[in-house]
Design a protein around this motif. Structure first.
Motif, PDB file in Angstrom:
ATOM      1  N   ASN A   1      -4.708  -7.564   3.315  1.00 44.10           N
ATOM      2  CA  ASN A   1      -5.975  -7.825   3.982  1.00 44.10           C
ATOM      3  C   ASN A   1      -7.036  -8.456   3.081  1.00 44.10           C
ATOM      4  OD1 ASN A   1      -5.584  -6.568   6.781  1.00 44.10           O
ATOM      5  ND2 ASN A   1      -4.863  -4.947   5.424  1.00 44.10           N
ATOM      6  N   GLY A   2      -6.668  -8.728   1.820  1.00 40.18           N
ATOM      7  CA  GLY A   2      -7.624  -9.373   0.926  1.00 40.18           C
ATOM      8  C   GLY A   2      -8.843  -8.529   0.643  1.00 40.18           C
ATOM      9  N   ARG A   3      -8.642  -7.246   0.406  1.00 41.64           N
ATOM     10  CA  ARG A   3      -9.751  -6.327   0.142  1.00 41.64           C
ATOM     11  C   ARG A   3      -9.738  -5.920  -1.330  1.00 41.64           C
ATOM     12  NH1 ARG A   3      -8.398  -2.868   5.573  1.00 41.64           N
ATOM     13  NH2 ARG A   3      -9.534  -4.200   7.057  1.00 41.64           N
ATOM     14  N   GLY A   4     -10.750  -6.342  -2.064  1.00 39.37           N
ATOM     15  CA  GLY A   4     -10.821  -6.030  -3.477  1.00 39.37           C
ATOM     16  C   GLY A   4      -9.982  -6.947  -4.345  1.00 39.37           C
ATOM     17  N   VAL A   5      -9.129  -7.750  -3.708  1.00 37.93           N
ATOM     18  CA  VAL A   5      -8.288  -8.736  -4.387  1.00 37.93           C
ATOM     19  C   VAL A   5      -8.185  -9.956  -3.479  1.00 37.93           C
ATOM     20  CG1 VAL A   5      -6.848  -7.133  -5.725  1.00 37.93           C
ATOM     21  CG2 VAL A   5      -6.227  -7.669  -3.372  1.00 37.93           C
ATOM     22  N   LYS A   6      -7.709 -11.067  -4.027  1.00 42.30           N
ATOM     23  CA  LYS A   6      -7.481 -12.254  -3.211  1.00 42.30           C
ATOM     24  C   LYS A   6      -6.318 -11.988  -2.262  1.00 42.30           C
ATOM     25  CE  LYS A   6      -6.513 -17.212  -3.532  1.00 42.30           C
ATOM     26  NZ  LYS A   6      -6.212 -18.340  -4.447  1.00 42.30           N
ATOM     27  N   GLN A   7      -6.477 -12.377  -0.998  1.00 42.79           N
ATOM     28  CA  GLN A   7      -5.432 -12.139  -0.007  1.00 42.79           C
ATOM     29  C   GLN A   7      -4.129 -12.794  -0.448  1.00 42.79           C
ATOM     30  OE1 GLN A   7      -3.491 -13.941   2.386  1.00 42.79           O
ATOM     31  NE2 GLN A   7      -2.711 -11.983   3.150  1.00 42.79           N
ATOM     32  N   ASP A   8      -3.039 -12.013  -0.429  1.00 41.72           N
ATOM     33  CA  ASP A   8      -1.753 -12.496  -0.921  1.00 41.72           C
ATOM     34  C   ASP A   8      -0.643 -11.783  -0.153  1.00 41.72           C
ATOM     35  OD1 ASP A   8       0.565 -13.141  -2.337  1.00 41.72           O
ATOM     36  OD2 ASP A   8      -0.444 -13.137  -4.274  1.00 41.72           O
ATOM     37  N   THR A   9      -0.147 -12.448   0.896  1.00 40.90           N
ATOM     38  CA  THR A   9       0.864 -11.824   1.755  1.00 40.90           C
ATOM     39  C   THR A   9       2.148 -11.529   0.992  1.00 40.90           C
ATOM     40  OG1 THR A   9      -0.036 -13.012   3.660  1.00 40.90           O
ATOM     41  CG2 THR A   9       2.162 -12.074   3.903  1.00 40.90           C
ATOM     42  N   GLN A  10       2.577 -12.473   0.146  1.00 38.93           N
ATOM     43  CA  GLN A  10       3.823 -12.270  -0.584  1.00 38.93           C
ATOM     44  C   GLN A  10       3.708 -11.073  -1.521  1.00 38.93           C
ATOM     45  OE1 GLN A  10       6.683 -13.765   0.095  1.00 38.93           O
ATOM     46  NE2 GLN A  10       7.586 -12.289  -1.335  1.00 38.93           N
ATOM     47  N   LYS A  11       2.554 -10.936  -2.173  1.00 34.00           N
ATOM     48  CA  LYS A  11       2.326  -9.780  -3.050  1.00 34.00           C
ATOM     49  C   LYS A  11       2.349  -8.488  -2.237  1.00 34.00           C
ATOM     50  CE  LYS A  11       1.017  -7.755  -6.957  1.00 34.00           C
ATOM     51  NZ  LYS A  11       1.884  -7.678  -8.149  1.00 34.00           N
ATOM     52  N   ALA A  12       1.756  -8.523  -1.046  1.00 33.65           N
ATOM     53  CA  ALA A  12       1.756  -7.332  -0.184  1.00 33.65           C
ATOM     54  C   ALA A  12       3.176  -6.926   0.169  1.00 33.65           C
ATOM     55  CB  ALA A  12       0.949  -7.606   1.085  1.00 33.65           C
TER      56      ALA A  12
ATOM     57  N   ASN B   1       3.770   6.527  -8.256  1.00 33.50           N
ATOM     58  CA  ASN B   1       3.389   7.025  -6.941  1.00 33.50           C
ATOM     59  C   ASN B   1       3.657   5.969  -5.869  1.00 33.50           C
ATOM     60  OD1 ASN B   1       1.159   7.513  -4.689  1.00 33.50           O
ATOM     61  ND2 ASN B   1       1.571   9.468  -5.682  1.00 33.50           N
ATOM     62  N   GLY B   2       4.512   6.297  -4.923  1.00 34.46           N
ATOM     63  CA  GLY B   2       4.918   5.339  -3.898  1.00 34.46           C
ATOM     64  C   GLY B   2       3.849   5.034  -2.874  1.00 34.46           C
ATOM     65  N   ILE B   3       3.116   6.041  -2.423  1.00 35.23           N
ATOM     66  CA  ILE B   3       2.112   5.789  -1.385  1.00 35.23           C
ATOM     67  C   ILE B   3       0.970   4.956  -1.937  1.00 35.23           C
ATOM     68  CG2 ILE B   3       0.767   7.906  -1.760  1.00 35.23           C
ATOM     69  CD1 ILE B   3       1.616   6.276   1.642  1.00 35.23           C
ATOM     70  N   ALA B   4       0.652   5.125  -3.234  1.00 32.99           N
ATOM     71  CA  ALA B   4      -0.363   4.269  -3.854  1.00 32.99           C
ATOM     72  C   ALA B   4       0.120   2.824  -3.886  1.00 32.99           C
ATOM     73  CB  ALA B   4      -0.672   4.751  -5.270  1.00 32.99           C
ATOM     74  N   THR B   5       1.395   2.628  -4.157  1.00 36.00           N
ATOM     75  CA  THR B   5       1.979   1.290  -4.156  1.00 36.00           C
ATOM     76  C   THR B   5       1.866   0.672  -2.764  1.00 36.00           C
ATOM     77  OG1 THR B   5       3.533   2.060  -5.835  1.00 36.00           O
ATOM     78  CG2 THR B   5       4.047  -0.018  -4.734  1.00 36.00           C
ATOM     79  N   ASN B   6       2.149   1.466  -1.745  1.00 35.19           N
ATOM     80  CA  ASN B   6       2.037   0.986  -0.370  1.00 35.19           C
ATOM     81  C   ASN B   6       0.586   0.627  -0.033  1.00 35.19           C
ATOM     82  OD1 ASN B   6       3.393   0.920   2.502  1.00 35.19           O
ATOM     83  ND2 ASN B   6       1.443   1.980   2.747  1.00 35.19           N
ATOM     84  N   ASP B   7      -0.337   1.489  -0.409  1.00 37.87           N
ATOM     85  CA  ASP B   7      -1.747   1.225  -0.103  1.00 37.87           C
ATOM     86  C   ASP B   7      -2.272   0.010  -0.853  1.00 37.87           C
ATOM     87  OD1 ASP B   7      -1.761   3.323   1.613  1.00 37.87           O
ATOM     88  OD2 ASP B   7      -3.024   4.642   0.405  1.00 37.87           O
ATOM     89  N   LEU B   8      -1.756  -0.218  -2.050  1.00 41.85           N
ATOM     90  CA  LEU B   8      -2.124  -1.424  -2.794  1.00 41.85           C
ATOM     91  C   LEU B   8      -1.633  -2.657  -2.030  1.00 41.85           C
ATOM     92  CD1 LEU B   8      -3.469  -2.428  -5.399  1.00 41.85           C
ATOM     93  CD2 LEU B   8      -1.237  -2.298  -6.510  1.00 41.85           C
ATOM     94  N   GLY B   9      -0.459  -2.539  -1.433  1.00 41.29           N
ATOM     95  CA  GLY B   9       0.053  -3.621  -0.592  1.00 41.29           C
ATOM     96  C   GLY B   9      -0.882  -3.913   0.571  1.00 41.29           C
ATOM     97  N   ASP B  10      -1.429  -2.866   1.175  1.00 44.05           N
ATOM     98  CA  ASP B  10      -2.373  -3.032   2.283  1.00 44.05           C
ATOM     99  C   ASP B  10      -3.618  -3.796   1.825  1.00 44.05           C
ATOM    100  OD1 ASP B  10      -3.334  -2.129   5.087  1.00 44.05           O
ATOM    101  OD2 ASP B  10      -4.951  -1.492   3.763  1.00 44.05           O
ATOM    102  N   LEU B  11      -4.086  -3.511   0.614  1.00 44.04           N
ATOM    103  CA  LEU B  11      -5.255  -4.209   0.082  1.00 44.04           C
ATOM    104  C   LEU B  11      -4.954  -5.690  -0.139  1.00 44.04           C
ATOM    105  CD1 LEU B  11      -6.394  -1.453  -2.421  1.00 44.04           C
ATOM    106  CD2 LEU B  11      -7.701  -2.228  -0.425  1.00 44.04           C
ATOM    107  N   TYR B  12      -3.767  -5.994  -0.642  1.00 38.89           N
ATOM    108  CA  TYR B  12      -3.389  -7.397  -0.816  1.00 38.89           C
ATOM    109  C   TYR B  12      -3.175  -8.086   0.532  1.00 38.89           C
ATOM    110  CZ  TYR B  12      -2.961  -7.619  -5.894  1.00 38.89           C
ATOM    111  OH  TYR B  12      -3.248  -7.659  -7.240  1.00 38.89           O
TER     112      TYR B  12
ATOM    113  N   GLY C   1       1.128 -10.028  12.945  1.00 38.12           N
ATOM    114  CA  GLY C   1       1.248 -11.465  12.789  1.00 38.12           C
ATOM    115  C   GLY C   1       0.005 -12.130  12.236  1.00 38.12           C
ATOM    116  N   GLU C   2      -0.724 -11.415  11.385  1.00 40.20           N
ATOM    117  CA  GLU C   2      -1.962 -11.973  10.849  1.00 40.20           C
ATOM    118  C   GLU C   2      -1.687 -12.956   9.721  1.00 40.20           C
ATOM    119  OE1 GLU C   2      -4.790  -8.912   9.875  1.00 40.20           O
ATOM    120  OE2 GLU C   2      -4.099  -7.646  11.517  1.00 40.20           O
ATOM    121  N   TYR C   3      -0.766 -12.590   8.825  1.00 44.98           N
ATOM    122  CA  TYR C   3      -0.517 -13.411   7.637  1.00 44.98           C
ATOM    123  C   TYR C   3       0.935 -13.884   7.546  1.00 44.98           C
ATOM    124  CZ  TYR C   3      -4.938 -11.178   6.567  1.00 44.98           C
ATOM    125  OH  TYR C   3      -6.230 -10.719   6.628  1.00 44.98           O
ATOM    126  N   VAL C   4       1.753 -13.438   8.480  1.00 44.54           N
ATOM    127  CA  VAL C   4       3.107 -13.960   8.624  1.00 44.54           C
ATOM    128  C   VAL C   4       3.292 -14.284  10.105  1.00 44.54           C
ATOM    129  CG1 VAL C   4       4.062 -12.605   6.723  1.00 44.54           C
ATOM    130  CG2 VAL C   4       4.068 -11.645   9.032  1.00 44.54           C
TER     131      VAL C   4
END
Length: 612
Positions: free
Chosen positions: A269-280, A256-267, A306-309
């Motif tokens: 913003n560091g929500r539920g996981v450690k903030q990781d811009t490269q992973k996002a 599922n692509g949109i789930a992949t995108n939303d997981l990127g949003d969580l990474y 421009g929050e994390y890049v």
């Protein structure tokens, strides 16, 4: 016709059921004759030929010719199951005997002679219009009904779908729910998911929906995984970022692509996981590769904010433009258009702002507070959606236009009571961090606050820390009079206070005050010391509105644009390269006041008070 009927009269039931194997001619007309003969006899075709399992085993092992041979031998004995298998061997993609019209023929014979599996399969073909077959919802309803009457579990669920969406029959949500409540016994993922949707969408009962979505998701229903993930990630009442991560990962594993995108949003913003811009970024790009073009909007947002890049409006513009050139839903296309227009506006504003950039004073100091996330403290105070974004944009304005050294900025998100006291002092002492950072007589001090404000019982104004209690603002809030008084004691070249807040007790997110109607809470204007410049989003009893996309406070959005040069344009000023107070007020009256009235039918007039 009579001779045809007599032809079957001398046959056994099994021979009649096997009629189609060697028949050549109008099979549909012949099928009606056979149905009449079987009705005359009062008998039905049987199931359970010894050839059934060998046919299935051969099919599963890829021996399709052998499977077809076994199926025809079983069908010759009148076994409806094997007539259905013949249909499958002509219909399925992986069969060398695929021939759509032959598949439909055998499914139809199977269904009309009473097999629930053929009735269900033919119902699906009519409902979905598979293989370019014309959709026929009425026929699908008839076939599903026949299959359901024989206990076919999936047919019950499909009937519920037709009732719910009103396809082939009048829309009837109550009937759909009735069917699905009974179908729960089938442990069917689609029954759980649709019943959950009825609770969520039609009855506004997400609490009853979540357990059903969970059951469906545990049965590998990707749609239900997405409902769970989005609820835990974006809902106001059931935020649980760790669960959002879990279900997005599950849906991503299912492609599922949109789930992949939303997981990127969580990474991101560091929500539920450690903030990781490269992973996002990796997840956004993976979503794009999976065909989910909303990932391009997410990439644009990453560079725009421009929050994390490093902020890069040109890259943001490119991503938004790429998204518009892709296949997006209507809603996502409108988002991309809005974001692209906003970025292009910002690019133009930056070019204009370069003319109004001030020579830096290395002693200037700024305090920036963005109070957004109130709900996490469970005090019944609504969140202020744009506060942190406002704070970040003001910080960029202070550094890029006013030339304030980033090292001289006290920046706090979601400030608590202790933070405000630490920065501004209290009734006993004004010597907080703001006092300590200022060089006496050399520094200009700028204070920006975005967040809730509220009135006390007597109408005096308070800033609302994120850990404040809605029912005792006078105790847990920070007095604006105290703020002004303490700041006035700091010896600066100038002190400017900018408040993206209102003090009526109400907001675009809802009431800040519990057990009272803000209509009856009359806030009073706070006396301003003569050595302060104070700019507020509105007068005491007006609401501080947000932009329509909830990305900014209306005042902050236009304050930055105005001070960056738009207020000095020919429409409002004299184009001398300096934005005067008169020009700024005229500009804000024509923007903030106008759009508050246009979008929200409310009054909002920015208040500017200068030191004397």
């Amino acid at each position: 016709m009579a001779s045809a009927t007599n032809k079957y009269a001398s046959m056994t039931d099994r021979q009649v059921c096997a009629w189609a194997l060697d028949f050549h001619g109008d099979w549909k007309a012949e099928l009606e004759i056979v149905k009449k003969e079987m009705k005359r006899r009062g008998t039905k075709c049987h199931f359970g030929s010894d050839y059934y399992q060998p046919a299935i085993d051969a099919w599963r092992s890829g021996q399709h010719a052998k499977a077809l041979d076994y199926a025809r031998k079983g069908a010759a004995e009148g076994d409806l199951d094997l007539i259905y298998v013949i249909g499958n061997l002509h219909w399925n993609d992986d069969s060398p005997f695929r021939k759509d019209e032959e598949g439909i023929k055998w499914y139809t014979i199977n269904a009309e002679m009473g097999d629930r599996d053929g009735q269900y399969q033919l119902g699906l073909i009519n409902e979905k219009g598979f293989r370019k077959q014309p959709k026929n919802y009425s026929e699908a309803f008839r076939l599903y009904t026949l299959a359901a009457d024989q206990g076919h579990e999936k047919a019950h669920v499909q009937l519920a779908y037709l009732h719910y969406y009103g396809k082939g029959i009048p829309k009837n949500v109550a009937k759909a729910k009735e069917i699905l409540l009974k179908a729960q016994d089938f442990n069917n993922q689609y029954a759980y998911s649709l019943l959950g949707w009825i609770y969520e969408n039609d009855e506004s009962d997400i609490g009853s929906a979540l357990p059903l979505y969970t059951k469906a998701a545990e049965l590998d229903d990707v749609w239900s995984m997405r409902r769970l993930a989005r609820t835990y990630q974006y809902s106001k009442s059931h935020i649980d970022y760790e669960k959002a991560v879990f279900w997005n990962e599950k849906a991503m594993q299912k492609g599922n692509g949109i789930a992949t995108n939303d997981l990127g949003d969580l990474y991101e913003n560091g929500r539920g996981v450690k903030q990781d811009t490269q992973k996002a970024i990796e997840l956004y790009m993976k979503a794009i590769e999976m065909g989910e073009d909303f990932g391009k909007i997410s990439m644009g947002g990453l560079y725009e904010r421009g929050e994390y890049v490093e902020r890069d409006l040109e890259k943001a513009r490119k991503w938004y433009q790429d998204a518009l050139n892709s296949k997006l839903s209507d809603g996502h296309r409108e988002q991309a258009k809005t974001f692209l227009a906003r970025v292009e506006d910002a690019i133009a504003a930056e070019k204009l702002a370069a003319r109004y950039k001030r020579d830096p004073n290395r002693h200037d100091v700024a305090v920036i507070i963005g109070n957004q996330n109130y709900k996490k403290y469970g005090r019944d105070i609504p969140d202020v959606a744009p506060a942190i974004n406002d704070a970040k944009q003001i910080k960029s304005y202070f550094t890029d236009i006013l030339g304030i050294d980033p090292e001289n900025i006290i920046y706090v998100e979601d400030a608590k009571t202790a933070d405000l006291i630490r920065i501004f002092g209290n009734h006993r002492s004004h010597k907080g961090d703001a006092y300590s950072w200022v060089r006496e007589g050399k520094s200009n001090l700028y204070v920006y606050y975005a967040g809730h404000g509220a009135p006390g019982d007597a109408g005096d104004a308070y800033l609302v820390p994120t850990d404040a209690s809605a029912d005792n603002i006078e105790i847990s809030g920070y007095s604006v009079a105290q703020l002004y008084g303490n700041l006035s004691k700091i010896k600066t070249r100038s002190t400017t206070v900018i408040l993206e807040s209102c003090f009526s007790g109400n907001s675009d997110a809802g009431s800040v005050i519990t057990n009272a109607s803000p209509v009856y809470m009359k806030a009073q204007n706070t006396d301003i010391p003569t050595n302060l410049n104070v700019i507020t989003a509105g007068s005491a009893n007006e609401l501080a509105s947000w932009t329509k996309d909830k990305q900014n406070g209306l005042f902050t959005h236009y304050y930055i644009k105005g001070m960056s040069g738009e207020a000095d344009s020919a429409e409002y000023g004299n184009q001398d390269g300096v934005v005067s107070t008169h020009e700024l007020q005229a500009y804000l009256d024509d923007t903030v006041t106008y759009f508050a009235k246009r979008h929200y039918k409310r009054e909002q007039t920015v208040q500017i008070t200068l030191s004397q």
